[in-house]
Design an enzyme around this catalytic site. Structure first.
Site, PDB file in Angstrom:
ATOM      1  N   CYS A 144       0.809  -1.231   0.000  1.00  0.00           N
ATOM      2  CA  CYS A 144       0.000   0.000   0.000  1.00  0.00           C
ATOM      3  C   CYS A 144       0.839   1.276   0.000  1.00  0.00           C
ATOM      4  CB  CYS A 144      -0.955  -0.002   1.187  1.00  0.00           C
ATOM      5  SG  CYS A 144      -2.023  -1.431   1.167  1.00  0.00           S
TER       6      CYS A 144
ATOM      7  N   HIS B   5      -4.051   6.980   1.247  1.00  0.00           N
ATOM      8  CA  HIS B   5      -4.283   5.641   0.701  1.00  0.00           C
ATOM      9  C   HIS B   5      -5.717   5.233   0.999  1.00  0.00           C
ATOM     10  CE1 HIS B   5      -4.138   1.461  -0.105  1.00  0.00           C
ATOM     11  NE2 HIS B   5      -4.054   1.080   1.148  1.00  0.00           N
TER      12      HIS B   5
ATOM     13  N   ASN C 234      -9.969  -1.057  -2.202  1.00  0.00           N
ATOM     14  CA  ASN C 234      -8.541  -0.818  -1.952  1.00  0.00           C
ATOM     15  C   ASN C 234      -7.747  -1.348  -3.149  1.00  0.00           C
ATOM     16  OD1 ASN C 234      -5.874  -0.923  -1.136  1.00  0.00           O
ATOM     17  ND2 ASN C 234      -6.309  -1.736   0.890  1.00  0.00           N
TER      18      ASN C 234
HETATM   19  O1  UT7 Z   1      -4.157  -1.448   3.121  1.00  0.00           O
HETATM   20  C1  UT7 Z   1      -4.421  -2.130   4.318  1.00  0.00           C
HETATM   21  C2  UT7 Z   1      -5.655  -2.983   4.101  1.00  0.00           C
HETATM   22  N1  UT7 Z   1      -6.361  -3.444   5.246  1.00  0.00           N
HETATM   23  C3  UT7 Z   1      -7.052  -2.643   6.081  1.00  0.00           C
HETATM   24  O2  UT7 Z   1      -7.065  -1.454   6.012  1.00  0.00           O
HETATM   25  C4  UT7 Z   1      -7.883  -3.371   7.122  1.00  0.00           C
HETATM   26  C5  UT7 Z   1      -7.980  -2.661   8.423  1.00  0.00           C
HETATM   27  N2  UT7 Z   1      -9.001  -3.340   9.232  1.00  0.00           N
HETATM   28  C6  UT7 Z   1     -10.317  -3.117   9.031  1.00  0.00           C
HETATM   29  O3  UT7 Z   1     -10.677  -2.306   8.217  1.00  0.00           O
HETATM   30  C7  UT7 Z   1     -11.301  -3.901   9.858  1.00  0.00           C
HETATM   31  O4  UT7 Z   1     -10.605  -4.667  10.832  1.00  0.00           O
HETATM   32  C8  UT7 Z   1     -12.189  -4.825   8.969  1.00  0.00           C
HETATM   33  C9  UT7 Z   1     -13.146  -3.980   8.137  1.00  0.00           C
HETATM   34  C10 UT7 Z   1     -11.358  -5.704   8.093  1.00  0.00           C
HETATM   35  C11 UT7 Z   1     -13.021  -5.751   9.877  1.00  0.00           C
HETATM   36  O5  UT7 Z   1     -13.774  -4.994  10.816  1.00  0.00           O
HETATM   37  P1  UT7 Z   1     -13.855  -5.446  12.345  1.00  0.00           P
HETATM   38  O6  UT7 Z   1     -14.791  -4.551  13.006  1.00  0.00           O
HETATM   39  O7  UT7 Z   1     -12.449  -5.512  12.866  1.00  0.00           O
HETATM   40  O8  UT7 Z   1     -14.510  -6.859  12.237  1.00  0.00           O
HETATM   41  P2  UT7 Z   1     -13.989  -8.265  12.762  1.00  0.00           P
HETATM   42  O9  UT7 Z   1     -12.904  -8.795  11.894  1.00  0.00           O
HETATM   43  O10 UT7 Z   1     -13.748  -8.197  14.236  1.00  0.00           O
HETATM   44  O11 UT7 Z   1     -15.257  -9.158  12.526  1.00  0.00           O
HETATM   45  C12 UT7 Z   1     -16.505  -8.862  13.151  1.00  0.00           C
HETATM   46  C13 UT7 Z   1     -17.535  -9.873  12.681  1.00  0.00           C
HETATM   47  C14 UT7 Z   1     -17.065 -11.330  12.807  1.00  0.00           C
HETATM   48  O12 UT7 Z   1     -18.171 -12.104  13.164  1.00  0.00           O
HETATM   49  P3  UT7 Z   1     -18.395 -12.564  14.701  1.00  0.00           P
HETATM   50  O13 UT7 Z   1     -17.187 -13.338  15.075  1.00  0.00           O
HETATM   51  O14 UT7 Z   1     -18.550 -11.282  15.480  1.00  0.00           O
HETATM   52  O15 UT7 Z   1     -19.646 -13.375  14.619  1.00  0.00           O
HETATM   53  C15 UT7 Z   1     -16.640 -11.668  11.405  1.00  0.00           C
HETATM   54  O16 UT7 Z   1     -16.741 -13.044  11.133  1.00  0.00           O
HETATM   55  O17 UT7 Z   1     -17.809  -9.654  11.286  1.00  0.00           O
HETATM   56  C16 UT7 Z   1     -17.640 -10.891  10.591  1.00  0.00           C
HETATM   57  N3  UT7 Z   1     -17.172 -10.584   9.240  1.00  0.00           N
HETATM   58  C17 UT7 Z   1     -18.011 -10.343   8.208  1.00  0.00           C
HETATM   59  N4  UT7 Z   1     -19.348 -10.344   8.136  1.00  0.00           N
HETATM   60  C18 UT7 Z   1     -19.903 -10.047   6.948  1.00  0.00           C
HETATM   61  C19 UT7 Z   1     -15.904 -10.456   8.808  1.00  0.00           C
HETATM   62  N5  UT7 Z   1     -15.891 -10.129   7.484  1.00  0.00           N
HETATM   63  C20 UT7 Z   1     -17.187 -10.065   7.108  1.00  0.00           C
HETATM   64  C21 UT7 Z   1     -17.830  -9.768   5.885  1.00  0.00           C
HETATM   65  N6  UT7 Z   1     -19.167  -9.771   5.851  1.00  0.00           N
HETATM   66  N7  UT7 Z   1     -17.130  -9.472   4.768  1.00  0.00           N
END
Ligand code: UT7
Length: 336
Positions: free
Chosen positions: A117, A263, A293
């Site tokens: 990135c 970014h 992204n």
């Molecule tokens: O250039 C760098 C690129 N990466 C980034 O910038 C990522 C930075 N991180 C983030 O943006 C966030 O951490 C995410 C958007 C990736 C995830 O958000 P979060 O609030 O940290 O969610 P999480 O991973 O803790 O997941 C919460 C819930 C989980 O379910 P349970 O365990 O609470 O039942 C996941 O399984 O959301 C679920 N989940 C989804 N649900 C629907 C994870 N991905 C998805 C999805 N759709 N795509």
């Protein structure tokens, strides 16, 4: 060849994204996710997925030709190509060589930069230094990515799969004698302790005896793996610091900045950083809603769109900032 210590400026910009639009609802047809979850967490509404003809080099060439025309130059005026990508056409040689051949520039220097990135900002910094040193004159910097063929489009991979899109951006840099314009300064950082928080484990030469272990499809190590929380935390802590650092280094204040082009990884990250720093929303460029992204391409695409819609004008002071896999983080200050 430019004289020693000529500063470098951005002469032209361009970008290309493949025509196939994939909406959040389209992804929800493929695996268990929803438009609401994706928009709430990331701000993304749709992204582009490439077809077989839009390889990283092919898209890079298209973006490059637009940027060269935008700079008012001919292809033959380019004397170096730097390509930033985490999704190269092949393991080797780098995509810059394939782009060079496509542009018909045999003999022209070609360099790949693997910084995910922050690839575009690392590339700008290298290009700036080479122009200032008089080593090269007009350098084409390209960020190009095809993510769609390398992500896990199943429920297991949904945390990563919903975030990324395909696309390419290009900038042409050249020398200037005007000390008021151009690339004013850069700050680059990395912390390899976070390398496994956002990475693709396989294939790779650390595997023995075969770099492409047969198990990589079964154990899904061929797909990107992300510790989303760790990346989020890294981004919101490091971005403000590196932005402040580049301003201090160049002797500008945050109030002097006309526009921030961050970014495009997550709308929530960029909104949180801008709020924390007291940057008004109208001074921040967002286009993640349309493209997701696009990693090394994202700042280039956003910068070109901001030039097109008039938010970046001749004389604008533009702050560029990025973070991502590595971990790496970086900022550049540019006067157009
Ligand atoms: O250039 C760098 C690129 N990466 C980034 O910038 C990522 C930075 N991180 C983030 O943006 C966030 O951490 C995410 C958007 C990736 C995830 O958000 P979060 O609030 O940290 O969610 P999480 O991973 O803790 O997941 C919460 C819930 C989980 O379910 P349970 O365990 O609470 O039942 C996941 O399984 O959301 C679920 N989940 C989804 N649900 C629907 C994870 N991905 C998805 C999805 N759709 N795509």
């Amino acid at each position: 060849m430019a004289g020693d210590n000529a500063a470098a400026r951005i002469l032209g910009t361009g970008f290309y994204v493949p025509p196939r639009v994939v909406t959040n609802d389209d992804l929800a047809q493929m695996f268990d996710t929803s438009d609401e979850w994706i928009q709430q967490r990331s701000g993304i509404q749709e992204r582009r997925f490439s077809g077989p003809e839009d390889t990283p080099a092919a898209m890079g060439e298209k973006a490059a030709r637009l940027a060269i025309a935008n700079a008012g130059l001919a292809v033959e005026d380019i004397d170096m190509i730097i390509a930033a990508t985490l999704s190269p056409d092949h393991d080797f040689p780098g995509s810059a060589c394939f782009i060079q051949a496509r542009l018909g520039l045999p003999g022209t220097a070609a360099l790949d930069i693997r910084n995910q990135c922050t690839g575009l900002l690392y590339s700008l910094t290298v290009a700036d230094a080479l122009i200032r040193a008089g080593q090269h004159t007009n350098i084409l910097v390209i960020g190009t990515e095809v993510h769609s063929t390398g992500i896990d489009l199943s429920t297991e991979g949904r945390d990563v799969a919903v975030l990324f899109g395909d696309g390419a951006a290009a900038l042409v840099l050249g020398p200037t004698d005007n000390p008021e314009v151009g690339l004013l300064g850069h700050c680059l950082h990395a912390d390899g302790r976070g390398a496994r928080d956002l990475w693709i484990p396989a294939p790779g030469s650390s595997y023995f005896p075969h770099r492409a272990p047969k198990s990589m499809y079964e154990d899904k190590s061929v797909f990107p793996q992300m510790n989303g929380r760790a990346v989020f935390k890294h981004a919101v802590t490091k971005l403000p610091k590196v932005m402040a650092e580049v301003l201090e280094k160049t002797g500008y204040r945050l109030e002097d900045v006309d526009i921030l082009v961050p970014h495009q990884a997550n709308l929530r990250i960029n909104e949180a950083v801008a709020k924390h720093m007291g940057i008004p929303p109208e001074k921040v460029v967002h286009n993640i809603m349309k493209y997701g992204n696009t990693t090394a391409a994202s700042i280039g695409i956003a910068m070109h769109e901001a030039r097109e819609d008039g938010r970046i004008q001749p004389g604008s002071l533009v702050l560029l900032a990025a973070f991502g896999s590595g971990f790496t983080w970086a900022a550049s200050l540019v006067r157009f």
